[in-house]
Design a protein around this motif. Structure first.
Motif, PDB file in Angstrom:
ATOM      1  N   ILE A 269      29.574   9.541  19.499  1.00 11.62           N
ATOM      2  CA  ILE A 269      28.238   8.940  19.470  1.00 11.62           C
ATOM      3  C   ILE A 269      27.868   8.389  20.845  1.00 11.62           C
ATOM      4  O   ILE A 269      26.775   8.621  21.365  1.00 11.62           O
ATOM      5  CB  ILE A 269      28.176   7.814  18.410  1.00 11.62           C
ATOM      6  CG1 ILE A 269      28.263   8.414  17.008  1.00 11.62           C
ATOM      7  CG2 ILE A 269      26.894   7.004  18.554  1.00 11.62           C
ATOM      8  CD1 ILE A 269      28.396   7.373  15.922  1.00 11.62           C
TER       9      ILE A 269
ATOM     10  N   SER B 227      29.960   3.814  12.857  1.00 14.14           N
ATOM     11  CA  SER B 227      30.194   5.010  13.660  1.00 14.14           C
ATOM     12  C   SER B 227      31.320   5.859  13.083  1.00 14.14           C
ATOM     13  O   SER B 227      31.836   6.751  13.748  1.00 14.14           O
ATOM     14  CB  SER B 227      30.526   4.620  15.107  1.00 14.14           C
ATOM     15  OG  SER B 227      31.621   3.724  15.146  1.00 14.14           O
TER      16      SER B 227
ATOM     17  N   ASN C 290      25.974  11.425  22.039  1.00 18.87           N
ATOM     18  CA  ASN C 290      24.931  11.143  21.055  1.00 18.87           C
ATOM     19  C   ASN C 290      25.064  12.067  19.835  1.00 18.87           C
ATOM     20  O   ASN C 290      24.081  12.491  19.234  1.00 18.87           O
ATOM     21  CB  ASN C 290      23.534  11.300  21.678  1.00 18.87           C
ATOM     22  CG  ASN C 290      22.461  10.620  20.840  1.00 18.87           C
ATOM     23  OD1 ASN C 290      22.726   9.620  20.166  1.00 18.87           O
ATOM     24  ND2 ASN C 290      21.260  11.146  20.869  1.00 18.87           N
TER      25      ASN C 290
ATOM     26  N   ARG D 164      25.618  12.293  16.374  1.00 19.87           N
ATOM     27  CA  ARG D 164      25.573  11.400  15.218  1.00 19.87           C
ATOM     28  C   ARG D 164      25.844  12.109  13.906  1.00 19.87           C
ATOM     29  O   ARG D 164      26.064  11.463  12.889  1.00 19.87           O
ATOM     30  CB  ARG D 164      24.204  10.722  15.143  1.00 19.87           C
ATOM     31  CG  ARG D 164      23.873   9.810  16.324  1.00 19.87           C
ATOM     32  CD  ARG D 164      22.538   9.144  16.108  1.00 19.87           C
ATOM     33  NE  ARG D 164      22.526   8.397  14.861  1.00 19.87           N
ATOM     34  CZ  ARG D 164      21.441   8.150  14.149  1.00 19.87           C
ATOM     35  NH1 ARG D 164      20.274   8.629  14.539  1.00 19.87           N
ATOM     36  NH2 ARG D 164      21.505   7.454  13.035  1.00 19.87           N
TER      37      ARG D 164
ATOM     38  N   GLU E 156      20.714   1.850  21.669  1.00 21.38           N
ATOM     39  CA  GLU E 156      20.939   3.275  21.867  1.00 21.38           C
ATOM     40  C   GLU E 156      20.778   3.701  23.328  1.00 21.38           C
ATOM     41  O   GLU E 156      21.451   4.628  23.787  1.00 21.38           O
ATOM     42  CB  GLU E 156      19.992   4.093  20.987  1.00 21.38           C
ATOM     43  CG  GLU E 156      20.318   4.058  19.496  1.00 21.38           C
ATOM     44  CD  GLU E 156      19.820   2.789  18.813  1.00 21.38           C
ATOM     45  OE1 GLU E 156      20.118   2.604  17.617  1.00 21.38           O
ATOM     46  OE2 GLU E 156      19.120   1.983  19.490  1.00 21.38           O
TER      47      GLU E 156
ATOM     48  N   THR F  51      26.029   5.784  12.914  1.00 21.37           N
ATOM     49  CA  THR F  51      25.280   4.816  13.711  1.00 21.37           C
ATOM     50  C   THR F  51      26.157   4.272  14.823  1.00 21.37           C
ATOM     51  O   THR F  51      27.315   3.896  14.579  1.00 21.37           O
ATOM     52  CB  THR F  51      24.790   3.654  12.835  1.00 21.37           C
ATOM     53  OG1 THR F  51      24.001   4.174  11.767  1.00 21.37           O
ATOM     54  CG2 THR F  51      23.953   2.670  13.645  1.00 21.37           C
TER      55      THR F  51
END
Length: 310
Positions: free
Chosen positions: A86, A179, A90, A92, A23, A17
């Motif tokens: 992240i 993260s 992006n 994840r 986001e 996350t």
């Protein structure tokens, strides 16, 4: 397929996350994170460079500081790939093995840092309460042994974490609230009995980090008792001033860590709070420790100024 079989289906990856609810602006958020990482790596590298190249800094206090800088560098490097991945790409997803490896390094380094902070408190205790025996007590071989014990303790205590986690099946929601991977967060995603993980994690936290914090508190009680017995107010302030940097490092490390552990244990906070405290816990000490020591420690400050002036 039966529900039992579904519950045992193990995901190939965990989902990390970034910052929940933000986001859409992750690319902009990456800018302060990049600055934090660059400052942390540069600051701790400078501390290591000046303590190595300046013979006047080859003293126990600065050797322990070098150990702290190495640990902080390790923490920054351990969290940086997934955190920036992240925000920039992006990205994840992280495989189970990569996640277990990351949590091993992060958790072992935090145990090592706790041990080093305790050793630094002992250094201040001897320097203030027994200054005549300072050089004979904190000899280079003894300091090396203390550093080796800190390293081995962190590795040995954390090594069972990935081993125990590998025994579980992971199913349903596999999104972590950070993260990066931490033992507390990963074990909560298991759909099997995690009582062994909880008991072992609690035991080693209390018996190692809790013991370190207790010994640090005892050291400072003895230091305060000795300082208050000094006749000269100037000497009293001078002695206390040598402890300010270490006290700041202790507060920066333990307050977010204790808060994060309490949140994971009671699970009464939002994912955003968990995320914030998790980032605070692992990003701020490596950032602030070299800054605090550079500002509050005169020999380090003077050496840094000479480096940049030359």
């Amino acid at each position: 397929m039966s529900p039992v079989n579904d519950s045992k289906s193990e995901p190939a990856v965990f989902l990390l996350t970034g910052i929940p609810g933000l986001e859409d602006i992750h690319l902009w958020i990456s800018i302060p994170f990049c600055l934090i990482y660059l400052t942390s790596i540069l600051g701790n590298s400078v501390i290591l460079f000046i303590t190595k190249t300046d013979p006047n800094l080859h003293e126990p206090m600065y050797i322990f500081l070098s150990m702290l800088a190495v640990t902080d560098l390790g923490l920054s490097i351990s969290t940086m790939p997934t955190t920036l991945g992240i925000f920039w790409f992006n990205s994840r997803e992280i495989s189970l093995d990569a996640c277990f490896a990351q949590l091993f390094f992060i958790n072992s380094l935090t145990f090592i840092e706790s041990s080093i902070l305790m050793s630094m408190a002992f250094d201040r205790f001897v320097a203030i309460c027994n200054p005549l025996r300072y050089a004979s007590i904190l000899t280079p071989p003894r300091i090396a042994k203390m550093g080796l014990v800190s390293l081995l303790r962190g590795v040995v205590l954390v090594l069972p974490f990935p081993v125990l986690l590998k025994q579980h099946q992971y199913c349903q929601v596999n999104a972590l609230s950070q993260s990066y991977c931490l033992h507390q967060g990963v074990m909560r995603l298991a759909c099997s009995d995690i009582r062994v993980n909880i008991i072992y994690g609690f035991f080693i936290t209390v018996s190692s980090v809790g013991l370190d914090l207790l010994l640090i508190l005892v050291s400072y009680v003895m230091i305060l008792k000795t300082v208050l017995s000094l006749a000269s107010r100037t000497e009293c302030l001078k002695a206390l001033n040598t402890c300010v940097s270490h006290l700041c490092a202790v507060l920066l490390f333990y307050i977010p860590g204790i808060s994060l552990s309490a949140i994971y244990r009671f699970r009464k906070s939002s994912p955003l709070v968990q995320n914030f405290l998790g980032n605070l816990y692992l990003l701020i000490p490596p950032l602030m420790n070299p800054i605090v020591y550079s500002v509050k420690t005169k020999p380090i400050r003077a050496r840094i100024m000479r480096v940049f002036v030359n």
